[in-house]
Design an enzyme around this catalytic site. Sequence first.
Site, PDB file in Angstrom:
ATOM      1  CE  LYS A  30      38.796  10.690  19.034  1.00 41.76           C
ATOM      2  NZ  LYS A  30      38.174  11.348  17.877  1.00 41.76           N
ATOM      3  N   GLY A  36      29.578   7.663  23.069  1.00 38.53           N
ATOM      4  CA  GLY A  36      29.612   7.180  21.688  1.00 38.53           C
ATOM      5  C   GLY A  36      28.968   5.821  21.581  1.00 38.53           C
ATOM      6  CB  SER A  37      29.106   3.383  18.863  1.00 39.44           C
ATOM      7  OG  SER A  37      30.495   3.123  18.777  1.00 39.44           O
ATOM      8  N   GLY A  80      32.749   1.756  23.007  1.00 39.94           N
ATOM      9  CA  GLY A  80      32.708   1.616  24.467  1.00 39.94           C
ATOM     10  C   GLY A  80      33.373   0.320  24.914  1.00 39.94           C
ATOM     11  CD  GLU A  83      26.104   8.960  29.976  1.00 38.66           C
ATOM     12  OE1 GLU A  83      25.046   8.582  29.426  1.00 38.66           O
ATOM     13  OE2 GLU A  83      26.225   9.056  31.202  1.00 38.66           O
ATOM     14  CB  CYS A 124      22.133   8.713  22.920  1.00 36.68           C
ATOM     15  SG  CYS A 124      21.972  10.171  23.968  1.00 36.68           S
ATOM     16  CD  GLU A 162      22.200   4.186  19.231  1.00 36.67           C
ATOM     17  OE1 GLU A 162      23.359   3.800  19.016  1.00 36.67           O
ATOM     18  OE2 GLU A 162      21.919   5.047  20.067  1.00 36.67           O
TER      19      GLU A 162
END
Length: 502
Positions: free
Chosen positions: A192, A245-246, A250, A267, A302, A402
Amino acid sequence: MVASIRPHRDEVGLAGGLMLIGGTWMAAGSGQTWDHRHPATGEDVASFPVAAAEDVDLAVRAARRAFDEGPWPRARASERIRVLRRIADLVRSHGDELLSLQALDNSVPLTFGSVYATSSGFVADVFDHHAGWVDKLAGETLPPYQGGDHLVLTLREPAGVVGAIVPWNAPLLLAAQKVAPALAAGCTVVLKPSEYATFAVLRLAALIEEAGLPPGVLNVVTGPGDPTGEALISHPMVDKLSFTGSRATGRRIVAASADGFKRVSLELGGKSPAIVFADADVASAAAITMGTVTLGLSGQVCLAQTRALVHRDVAAEFLATAEMIGGMVSYGSPFDPAVTSSPLINTRQLDRVLGLIAEGQAAGARLVCGGTRADGDLAAGNFVMPTVFTDVSNDMSIAREEIFGPVLSVIPFSDEDEAVRIANDTEYGLAATVWTGDLKRAVRLARAIRAGTVGINGYQLEPHAAFGGYRQSGLGREGGRPAIESYTELKTVLLPFTDEMM
Ligand code: NAD
């Protein structure tokens, strides 16, 4: 005004896409679509299917069938290697087209796409690298611990059906980092892409299909986290979830995986430090650190080095160079060769970045440059001026969150112990750089910093090196042996070794 993006869309001949399910390209069963708004101009440039639970179910069942009935999981190593190498070749020969599609997705400038990890050459290298692992996925032969006539063997077997979910910032690379090791291990995949970057991933899937992958081995479902992502992470026939992703998503994925105990790789984000000592090449340190925060994806990376810990004696020199690099940033259409950097991906992200900048100012950090949205000709896009804060303390939100935008926080330090303490005072642990002329100190710091990758006097991604995060930056690693092994299960076989069998 930034020139319209639509002629470039027309040039590649795509105004939208279909999903790939069981070897067939199709729309969502409901006919529902998602309009992709280009971040540089605010124009709608394409529409993509929104896969509902029923569409995701079709894709997962296709992947399940392709796994359970083969031939891919049982294919000879030579066959899997041949297909993966062919994918690499096709990515290389369609490199420019893929970069144009990526620019339609997230507005990463073409000039930047050809020199960094967003490049198609790097994506091809990821497939080549994992092709090399196919015939080296080895188990072990162990002596019987308690004596007796048997062998103890371990085998690496494919983990099964993989649900792979990727973000929008480097869609090709991040999809490749999941699809390549999964295919190399013999898994089947439902991928996706992000709803903000669908163009390039669909074209990559078409090239993978062209390389000779059997139907159902790679499926692509498009649409947002809800409903599409949710349907994928909660599907009982998925064996493993691999996510980039974020942190927030996650966490949701870990929670969803508990039902059925799916294997999980994550990740996630970072708040990576660049630690600059007085004996460093300060100009290079400042240029490269500010570059990771402003060039290309404008800090939507990232591993961007968004916290610069700079020795007090060289802070003024560092700031002068960082400000100069900020001044060299050029915004506009990603197809304009003079453009260096992208807008923020959407207006939600724009509001978040501007909000964090305001928090930094309110907390007493000193703004050296930037701090505002770009106006005039750039007003229709989500552009934020390259921003440098100094006199930042590590407890401010601009040093902890972040930001995912072109914002550098400069934190002064006085000695090595203080630098290490500040570097490690974060919930993340993805990357770091150490800038010093003293090799012993560089090695000391590389060992003391709790992060997945530490660069000394520079930083570059390597397709064959493990990449991932300590702490809240992730679970597991991409690249190298750890990546392909994460798409396998380890089986122990106890083999009797008797005269009758010989
Ligand atoms: P995001 O978490 O919002 O979205 C990532 C993907 O997850 C998208 O495809 C999205 O549609 C999907 N998703 C969202 N909600 C979901 C849900 N409930 N269930 C299933 N799927 C869902 O992240 P983003 O904004 O697209 O990307 C930015 C983040 O990615 C940053 O935190 C960045 O640091 C991180 N990132 C990490 C790496 C790495 O390798 N460590 C690389 C690039 C980006």
